[in-house]
Motif scaffolding. Sequence first.
Motif, PDB file in Angstrom:
ATOM      1  N   VAL A 284      52.363  33.830  82.411  1.00 53.86           N
ATOM      2  CA  VAL A 284      52.242  34.511  81.117  1.00 53.86           C
ATOM      3  C   VAL A 284      53.308  33.966  80.161  1.00 53.86           C
ATOM      4  O   VAL A 284      53.035  33.660  79.003  1.00 53.86           O
ATOM      5  N   ARG A 285      54.512  33.799  80.672  1.00 48.15           N
ATOM      6  CA  ARG A 285      55.577  33.239  79.826  1.00 48.15           C
ATOM      7  C   ARG A 285      55.330  31.757  79.550  1.00 48.15           C
ATOM      8  O   ARG A 285      55.515  31.275  78.443  1.00 48.15           O
ATOM      9  N   ASP A 286      54.900  31.055  80.597  1.00 54.36           N
ATOM     10  CA  ASP A 286      54.686  29.608  80.460  1.00 54.36           C
ATOM     11  C   ASP A 286      53.532  29.272  79.514  1.00 54.36           C
ATOM     12  O   ASP A 286      53.443  28.137  79.043  1.00 54.36           O
ATOM     13  N   ALA A 287      52.661  30.239  79.269  1.00 58.52           N
ATOM     14  CA  ALA A 287      51.524  29.975  78.372  1.00 58.52           C
ATOM     15  C   ALA A 287      51.980  29.803  76.928  1.00 58.52           C
ATOM     16  O   ALA A 287      51.254  29.265  76.105  1.00 58.52           O
ATOM     17  N   CYS A 288      53.179  30.238  76.620  1.00 60.64           N
ATOM     18  CA  CYS A 288      53.666  30.140  75.235  1.00 60.64           C
ATOM     19  C   CYS A 288      53.967  28.681  74.890  1.00 60.64           C
ATOM     20  O   CYS A 288      54.499  27.932  75.711  1.00 60.64           O
ATOM     21  N   SER A 289      53.646  28.305  73.652  1.00 63.93           N
ATOM     22  CA  SER A 289      53.862  26.914  73.225  1.00 63.93           C
ATOM     23  C   SER A 289      55.346  26.595  73.031  1.00 63.93           C
ATOM     24  O   SER A 289      55.717  25.426  72.996  1.00 63.93           O
ATOM     25  N   LEU A 290      56.190  27.607  72.918  1.00 71.07           N
ATOM     26  CA  LEU A 290      57.638  27.354  72.749  1.00 71.07           C
ATOM     27  C   LEU A 290      58.292  27.317  74.130  1.00 71.07           C
ATOM     28  O   LEU A 290      58.532  28.355  74.739  1.00 71.07           O
ATOM     29  N   ARG A 291      58.569  26.106  74.611  1.00 76.72           N
ATOM     30  CA  ARG A 291      59.032  25.967  76.002  1.00 76.72           C
ATOM     31  C   ARG A 291      60.405  25.332  76.139  1.00 76.72           C
ATOM     32  O   ARG A 291      60.908  25.193  77.244  1.00 76.72           O
ATOM     33  N   SER A 292      61.004  24.922  75.029  1.00 77.48           N
ATOM     34  CA  SER A 292      62.217  24.101  75.148  1.00 77.48           C
ATOM     35  C   SER A 292      63.401  24.868  75.759  1.00 77.48           C
ATOM     36  O   SER A 292      64.313  24.262  76.296  1.00 77.48           O
TER      37      SER A 292
END
Length: 200
Positions: free
Chosen positions: A172-180
Amino acid sequence: MPDLATATSSLAAAGFDIVHPFATEGRFATPHRLGLLVGNSRALWPSFVAAMRDPALAAHPHPLDHYTEQTLTQAFPGRPILFGHRRYDGAFVPLQQLAVATGLGAMAPNHLVIHPRFGPWFALRAVVLVDGDPPTSELVAKPCSCGTACPRALEAALASSGPETWRAWLAVRDACSLRSERYSEDQIRYHYLKVWRPST
Ligand code: B12
């Protein structure tokens, strides 16, 4: 009580790198006009790993909650502090709602608050009530573009069961486009599995 800048830098040195000021009026019944929403990004991890060398902290049943309480109480002696992991009159302080209403981040379809820099990779820990002039808050526009990935990941997590459920919640967290600013694997294992095995 140390001044705000000193208290904030002592928090940052302990890994609590998010200190978001807001107006308490209409939100908390307090004479203190300024609230500080305290949180952390991945910056917490090295400081927490160092603190866990203290056997008393390592033996605590909830070391991170305890570390949070110790650190904030030392930084703001005598000030009212409401911790995110504690219930007050039976209820949690709604830190996500506060973060959105005071412009720290925006709510995403996966029900996580998304910060413009940290994305979903941060935690909300406490509110400190202090004296001072509150700022005017503005709402933050949703800083990510998840399309259908984000609600789909939440749907899958809600339907998941068994020992691997944590992976679905991590997705669920990893689905976000902001990953840096993603947490390290050690930090993820600690938060999602309560496994303490730091390699750093
Ligand atoms: C209770 C709670 C939970 C409960 C939810 C129980 C329930 N649904 O009734 C449990 C233990 C399951 C949980 C889990 C997680 N949580 Co939680 N949780 C909280 C807590 C302590 C209180 C929420 C609350 O009652 N708010 C007050 C009510 C009135 O507001 P509300 O908006 O209706 O609250 C609901 C949502 O917050 C929801 N919820 C809570 N966490 C999460 C996470 C996800 C992904 C979703 C979809 C919903 C959700 O449950 C609340 C009650 O229905 C907050 C910290 C805080 N004080 O805010 C963290 C908090 C909301 N959780 C958080 C997180 C990250 C998680 C996890 C994803 C991973 C983790 N713990 O590291 C997991 C994943 C979900 C799962 N099923 O495993 C973060 C969210 C950060 C962000 N960027 O938005 C918070 C702010 C904690 C933190 N330290 O930062 N959580």
